[in-house]
Design a protein around this motif. Structure first.
Motif, PDB file in Angstrom:
ATOM      1  N   LYS A 224       0.812  -1.220   0.000  1.00 46.64           N
ATOM      2  CA  LYS A 224       0.000   0.000   0.000  1.00 46.64           C
ATOM      3  C   LYS A 224       0.846   1.270   0.000  1.00 46.64           C
ATOM      4  O   LYS A 224       0.509   2.254  -0.664  1.00 46.64           O
ATOM      5  CB  LYS A 224      -0.962  -0.008   1.195  1.00 46.64           C
ATOM      6  CG  LYS A 224      -2.065  -1.045   1.063  1.00 46.64           C
ATOM      7  CD  LYS A 224      -3.128  -0.866   2.123  1.00 46.64           C
ATOM      8  CE  LYS A 224      -4.278  -1.839   1.896  1.00 46.64           C
ATOM      9  NZ  LYS A 224      -5.378  -1.655   2.882  1.00 46.64           N
ATOM     10  N   TYR A 225       1.937   1.267   0.760  1.00 46.69           N
ATOM     11  CA  TYR A 225       2.724   2.504   0.818  1.00 46.69           C
ATOM     12  C   TYR A 225       3.458   2.755  -0.498  1.00 46.69           C
ATOM     13  O   TYR A 225       3.566   3.902  -0.941  1.00 46.69           O
ATOM     14  CB  TYR A 225       3.714   2.466   1.983  1.00 46.69           C
ATOM     15  CG  TYR A 225       4.236   3.843   2.332  1.00 46.69           C
ATOM     16  CD1 TYR A 225       3.371   4.861   2.738  1.00 46.69           C
ATOM     17  CD2 TYR A 225       5.597   4.144   2.255  1.00 46.69           C
ATOM     18  CE1 TYR A 225       3.831   6.130   3.050  1.00 46.69           C
ATOM     19  CE2 TYR A 225       6.075   5.410   2.571  1.00 46.69           C
ATOM     20  CZ  TYR A 225       5.186   6.398   2.960  1.00 46.69           C
ATOM     21  OH  TYR A 225       5.651   7.663   3.246  1.00 46.69           O
ATOM     22  N   MET A 226       3.953   1.702  -1.121  1.00 42.97           N
ATOM     23  CA  MET A 226       4.547   1.833  -2.455  1.00 42.97           C
ATOM     24  C   MET A 226       3.538   2.448  -3.409  1.00 42.97           C
ATOM     25  O   MET A 226       3.852   3.365  -4.189  1.00 42.97           O
ATOM     26  CB  MET A 226       4.981   0.454  -2.969  1.00 42.97           C
ATOM     27  CG  MET A 226       5.399   0.419  -4.440  1.00 42.97           C
ATOM     28  SD  MET A 226       7.091   0.934  -4.730  1.00 42.97           S
ATOM     29  CE  MET A 226       7.958  -0.606  -4.384  1.00 42.97           C
ATOM     30  N   ASP A 227       2.321   1.966  -3.336  1.00 43.95           N
ATOM     31  CA  ASP A 227       1.253   2.468  -4.198  1.00 43.95           C
ATOM     32  C   ASP A 227       0.958   3.942  -3.929  1.00 43.95           C
ATOM     33  O   ASP A 227       0.770   4.735  -4.853  1.00 43.95           O
ATOM     34  CB  ASP A 227      -0.001   1.619  -3.961  1.00 43.95           C
ATOM     35  CG  ASP A 227      -1.110   1.948  -4.929  1.00 43.95           C
ATOM     36  OD1 ASP A 227      -0.823   2.093  -6.123  1.00 43.95           O
ATOM     37  OD2 ASP A 227      -2.259   2.067  -4.484  1.00 43.95           O
ATOM     38  N   MET A 228       0.955   4.322  -2.657  1.00 41.60           N
ATOM     39  CA  MET A 228       0.694   5.708  -2.286  1.00 41.60           C
ATOM     40  C   MET A 228       1.780   6.638  -2.828  1.00 41.60           C
ATOM     41  O   MET A 228       1.494   7.746  -3.305  1.00 41.60           O
ATOM     42  CB  MET A 228       0.608   5.828  -0.762  1.00 41.60           C
ATOM     43  CG  MET A 228      -0.643   5.192  -0.154  1.00 41.60           C
ATOM     44  SD  MET A 228      -0.460   4.808   1.618  1.00 41.60           S
ATOM     45  CE  MET A 228      -0.097   6.424   2.308  1.00 41.60           C
ATOM     46  N   ILE A 229       3.030   6.200  -2.775  1.00 45.26           N
ATOM     47  CA  ILE A 229       4.147   7.014  -3.270  1.00 45.26           C
ATOM     48  C   ILE A 229       4.054   7.205  -4.772  1.00 45.26           C
ATOM     49  O   ILE A 229       4.233   8.317  -5.289  1.00 45.26           O
ATOM     50  CB  ILE A 229       5.493   6.364  -2.880  1.00 45.26           C
ATOM     51  CG1 ILE A 229       5.698   6.434  -1.375  1.00 45.26           C
ATOM     52  CG2 ILE A 229       6.653   7.036  -3.621  1.00 45.26           C
ATOM     53  CD1 ILE A 229       6.900   5.651  -0.882  1.00 45.26           C
ATOM     54  N   ILE A 230       3.760   6.126  -5.497  1.00 46.51           N
ATOM     55  CA  ILE A 230       3.634   6.229  -6.954  1.00 46.51           C
ATOM     56  C   ILE A 230       2.464   7.136  -7.318  1.00 46.51           C
ATOM     57  O   ILE A 230       2.568   7.989  -8.216  1.00 46.51           O
ATOM     58  CB  ILE A 230       3.458   4.832  -7.577  1.00 46.51           C
ATOM     59  CG1 ILE A 230       4.766   4.047  -7.459  1.00 46.51           C
ATOM     60  CG2 ILE A 230       3.023   4.927  -9.035  1.00 46.51           C
ATOM     61  CD1 ILE A 230       4.703   2.632  -7.976  1.00 46.51           C
ATOM     62  N   SER A 231       1.357   7.003  -6.609  1.00 40.62           N
ATOM     63  CA  SER A 231       0.182   7.834  -6.891  1.00 40.62           C
ATOM     64  C   SER A 231       0.479   9.309  -6.663  1.00 40.62           C
ATOM     65  O   SER A 231       0.071  10.167  -7.453  1.00 40.62           O
ATOM     66  CB  SER A 231      -0.996   7.388  -6.020  1.00 40.62           C
ATOM     67  OG  SER A 231      -1.374   6.062  -6.319  1.00 40.62           O
ATOM     68  N   GLU A 232       1.202   9.617  -5.586  1.00 44.52           N
ATOM     69  CA  GLU A 232       1.531  11.010  -5.301  1.00 44.52           C
ATOM     70  C   GLU A 232       2.569  11.550  -6.293  1.00 44.52           C
ATOM     71  O   GLU A 232       2.506  12.731  -6.671  1.00 44.52           O
ATOM     72  CB  GLU A 232       2.045  11.140  -3.860  1.00 44.52           C
ATOM     73  CG  GLU A 232       2.561  12.521  -3.476  1.00 44.52           C
ATOM     74  CD  GLU A 232       1.502  13.626  -3.449  1.00 44.52           C
ATOM     75  OE1 GLU A 232       1.826  14.732  -2.975  1.00 44.52           O
ATOM     76  OE2 GLU A 232       0.352  13.403  -3.895  1.00 44.52           O
ATOM     77  N   THR A 233       3.495  10.703  -6.732  1.00 51.46           N
ATOM     78  CA  THR A 233       4.449  11.131  -7.762  1.00 51.46           C
ATOM     79  C   THR A 233       3.711  11.478  -9.049  1.00 51.46           C
ATOM     80  O   THR A 233       3.996  12.497  -9.684  1.00 51.46           O
ATOM     81  CB  THR A 233       5.482  10.033  -8.036  1.00 51.46           C
ATOM     82  OG1 THR A 233       6.145   9.661  -6.816  1.00 51.46           O
ATOM     83  CG2 THR A 233       6.529  10.509  -9.036  1.00 51.46           C
TER      84      THR A 233
END
Length: 376
Positions: A224-233
């Protein structure tokens, strides 16, 4: 994807020291190798073989000069005239290289009975009228899951080798630069925000323990955190700054200020939507210049107003390769961050200054970072 990413990890591990890298160079080489393998069925090793022909052709193809950018614009707004003028976007050298590559690959597979789970195989199967797909999870904070099982009759118009080459060619062009841009800025944000990087590395370490040290697709898409970082990028640095749509019915945009006139749209009008402007609008994303992955947490992502986040476009005309782009990004960052820390070095430009001379969103002096081997 894992095989390609591991080649890069091993290349830098063999240096046995902190290595200075320019992110755009590394990420374009990686996306080149991924597309070569998955779309064209060609094995590339662009990190060791710096000047392999496939990579050099890819660089030439995606080098958007002023004239090539103008040709793209003319095809977008005046397609009939552009065709009548026989306007060329790509030189014959690039066209001939990729056409020969695809035709030779198709011939070899059909004569030798080679089956490889890649894009060319899917297109060859589609030519026979076969289709069967299943997506377990979208793997992105703002995308919904879907599952599809279909069996369609053989199309009335058979897919030719040229059709297949065109699809692979488009896949390359669409995924070479835009995905490397995502990786470029994600690497930059991890350097600038070391607390975010450390939290991501903990998630990576925990995931590796859960899957006994061997990365799996199922484990990767649950991060989930990997996904959150990519989404914010993608929110802060969308690879494509605008998208276009064709108006399908009359519509009037009412004025928002007293001195403005209404805008009347008619069917056929081309509309450009400023993705970057909307995703940086503080009305929709407070403190838009702050890199904050928590915007896309399970608790917060439901608060994002519809149609204000669209790094891959929206609706039935959204990017067909979005899941592919996210997956290859997650794969390389998972494996790299399991072995390295991304650190600032003397040549790292903070804050980054964007180039005004490029069609792509890049720093005006590149983006140099250090890959520091992790001590465990």
């Amino acid at each position: 994807m894992t095989e390609c990413a591991e080649e890069y990890v091993n290349y830098f591990l063999n240096q046995k020291k902190t290595v200075d890298v320019e992110l755009k160079d590394i990420t374009t080489r990686y996306t080149n190798d991924i597309i070569a393998s998955v779309a064209f069925g060609v094995k590339c090793d662009s990190i060791n073989e710096k000047n392999n022909e496939f990579y050099l052709m890819g660089k030439k193809m995606t080098n958007l000069t002023f004239l090539r950018g103008l040709a793209f614009l003319l095809y977008g707004i005046m397609p009939k005239l552009s065709k009548a003028m026989q306007l060329k976007i790509f030189p014959s050298e690039i066209h001939d290289f990729f056409m020969k590559l695809i035709k030779d690959t198709i011939k070899a597979r059909e004569t030798q009975g080679i089956v490889r789970p890649d894009m060319i195989n899917l297109l060859l199967e589609a030519r026979k009228g076969k289709s069967s797909h299943e997506v377990i999870d979208a793997g992105n904070a703002t995308a919904e899951e879907f599952s599809m099982h279909t069996s369609t009759p053989k199309p009335k118009k058979e897919l030719t080798d040229v059709d297949i080459a065109a699809q692979a060619f488009g896949f390359f062009f669409g995924g070479f630069d835009s995905v490397s841009t995502l990786m470029y800025f994600m690497g930059y944000e991890l350097v600038v925000n070391p607390d975010v990087q450390k939290r991501l590395q903990k998630e990576i370490d925990d995931t590796l323990k859960e899957c006994d040290g061997k990365l799996t697709y199922e484990a990767l898409i649950k991060m989930k955190y990997m996904d959150m970082i990519i989404s914010e990028t993608l929110r802060k640095w969308p690879g494509v700054t605008a998208t276009d749509r064709v108006c399908s019915k009359p519509y009037t945009i009412q004025p928002s200020n007293l001195n403005e006139e209404p805008v009347h749209l008619k069917p056929g009008d081309v509309i450009f939507v400023p993705i970057n402007g909307i995703q940086r609008d503080p009305k929709y994303f407070p403190n838009p210049d702050v890199f904050d992955p928590e915007r896309f947490s399970d608790e917060n992502k439901g608060n994002i107003k519809p149609y204000t986040y669209m790094p891959f476009g929206l609706g039935p005309r959204n990017c067909i390769g979005s899941r592919f782009a996210i997956l290859e990004t997650k794969t390389i960052f998972f494996l790299m961050l399991s072995k390295f820390n991304f650190i600032a070095i003397e040549k790292t430009q903070i804050p980054i200054k964007l180039s005004t001379k490029s069609f792509s969103i890049v720093g005006d002096s590149g983006m140099w970072i250090g890959l520091e081997p992790r001590s465990k």
